[in-house]
Write a protein that holds these residues in place. Structure first.
Motif, short mmCIF file in Angstrom:
data_model
loop_
_atom_site.label_atom_id
_atom_site.label_comp_id
_atom_site.label_asym_id
_atom_site.label_seq_id
_atom_site.Cartn_x
_atom_site.Cartn_y
_atom_site.Cartn_z
N ILE A 190 -21.15 -2.24 15.49
CA ILE A 190 -20.09 -1.16 14.98
C ILE A 190 -18.85 -1.39 15.38
N TYR A 191 -18.46 -1.66 16.90
CA TYR A 191 -17.32 -1.60 17.47
C TYR A 191 -16.47 -2.89 16.97
N TYR A 192 -17.10 -4.05 16.71
CA TYR A 192 -16.41 -5.38 16.27
C TYR A 192 -16.57 -5.36 14.67
N ASP A 193 -17.07 -4.56 14.07
CA ASP A 193 -16.98 -4.56 12.64
C ASP A 193 -15.61 -4.62 11.85
N PRO A 194 -15.09 -5.58 11.26
CA PRO A 194 -13.84 -5.71 10.71
C PRO A 194 -13.40 -4.32 9.93
N ALA A 195 -14.47 -3.80 9.10
CA ALA A 195 -13.97 -2.53 8.10
C ALA A 195 -13.73 -1.48 9.05
N THR A 196 -14.48 -1.13 10.37
CA THR A 196 -14.29 -0.23 11.25
C THR A 196 -12.83 -0.39 11.90
N VAL A 197 -12.42 -1.50 12.29
CA VAL A 197 -11.38 -1.82 12.96
C VAL A 197 -10.10 -1.81 11.97
N ARG A 198 -10.22 -1.97 10.72
CA ARG A 198 -9.28 -2.03 9.91
C ARG A 198 -8.97 -0.49 9.61
N ALA A 199 -10.04 0.39 9.50
CA ALA A 199 -10.12 1.88 9.12
C ALA A 199 -9.28 2.44 10.57
N GLU A 200 -9.41 2.14 11.64
CA GLU A 200 -8.90 2.70 13.05
C GLU A 200 -7.32 2.15 12.82
N LEU A 201 -7.04 1.11 12.35
CA LEU A 201 -5.77 0.67 12.06
C LEU A 201 -5.06 1.57 11.31
N ALA A 202 -5.46 1.76 10.05
CA ALA A 202 -4.95 2.60 9.35
C ALA A 202 -4.73 4.11 9.73
N SER A 203 -5.75 4.57 10.63
CA SER A 203 -5.62 5.85 11.12
C SER A 203 -4.68 5.89 12.31
N LEU A 204 -4.34 4.85 13.15
CA LEU A 204 -3.34 4.76 13.94
C LEU A 204 -1.90 4.72 13.45
N GLU A 205 -1.81 3.97 12.20
CA GLU A 205 -0.53 4.06 11.72
C GLU A 205 -0.29 5.42 10.76
N GLU A 206 -1.17 6.06 10.50
CA GLU A 206 -1.00 7.50 10.24
C GLU A 206 -0.35 8.31 11.15
N ARG A 207 -1.25 8.15 12.28
CA ARG A 207 -0.68 8.94 13.63
C ARG A 207 0.73 8.80 14.13
N LEU A 208 1.35 7.54 13.83
CA LEU A 208 2.45 7.16 14.25
C LEU A 208 3.69 7.67 13.18
N GLU A 209 3.23 7.61 11.88
CA GLU A 209 4.11 8.24 10.77
C GLU A 209 4.04 9.74 11.12
N ALA A 210 3.03 10.40 11.70
CA ALA A 210 2.99 11.80 11.55
C ALA A 210 3.49 12.39 13.00
N GLY A 211 3.89 11.42 13.72
CA GLY A 211 4.87 11.83 15.14
C GLY A 211 3.82 12.01 16.26
#
Length: 85
Positions: free
Chosen positions: A32-53
């Motif tokens: 699960i930790y290395y699943d590409p879909a999981t990592v991509r979802a975490e990247l998207a969430s990270l970007e949202e957190r950056l945009e939200a400040g």
């Protein structure tokens, strides 16, 4: 294993069973930790957190590097399903 060795190892059966269960849990967690879909979802969430400040640019860069390293490891191993489960 022969019958005698099975009988002699019988007292250790709970330990062997526990070790097997722990190996299975670790294997699934790594999948699960290395699943590409999981990592991509975490990247998207990270970007949202950056945009939200919620995080700084520096925190974003650090976490993004870690996620990209995980994604690279997953792609190199080639044995992931990529379905996010």
């Amino acid at each position: 294993m022969g019958l005698i060795s099975e009988v002699l190892m019988l007292p250790f059966a709970p330990v062997r069973g526990s070790a097997w269960a722990i190996r299975q849990v670790v294997r699934e967690a790594e999948r699960i930790y290395y699943d590409p879909a999981t990592v991509r979802a975490e990247l998207a969430s990270l970007e949202e957190r950056l945009e939200a400040g919620e995080i700084t640019e520096e925190e974003f860069d650090h976490q993004e590097d870690e996620l990209l390293d995980r994604l690279e490891t997953a792609m190199r191993s080639g044995d992931t399903t990529g379905n996010g489960t």
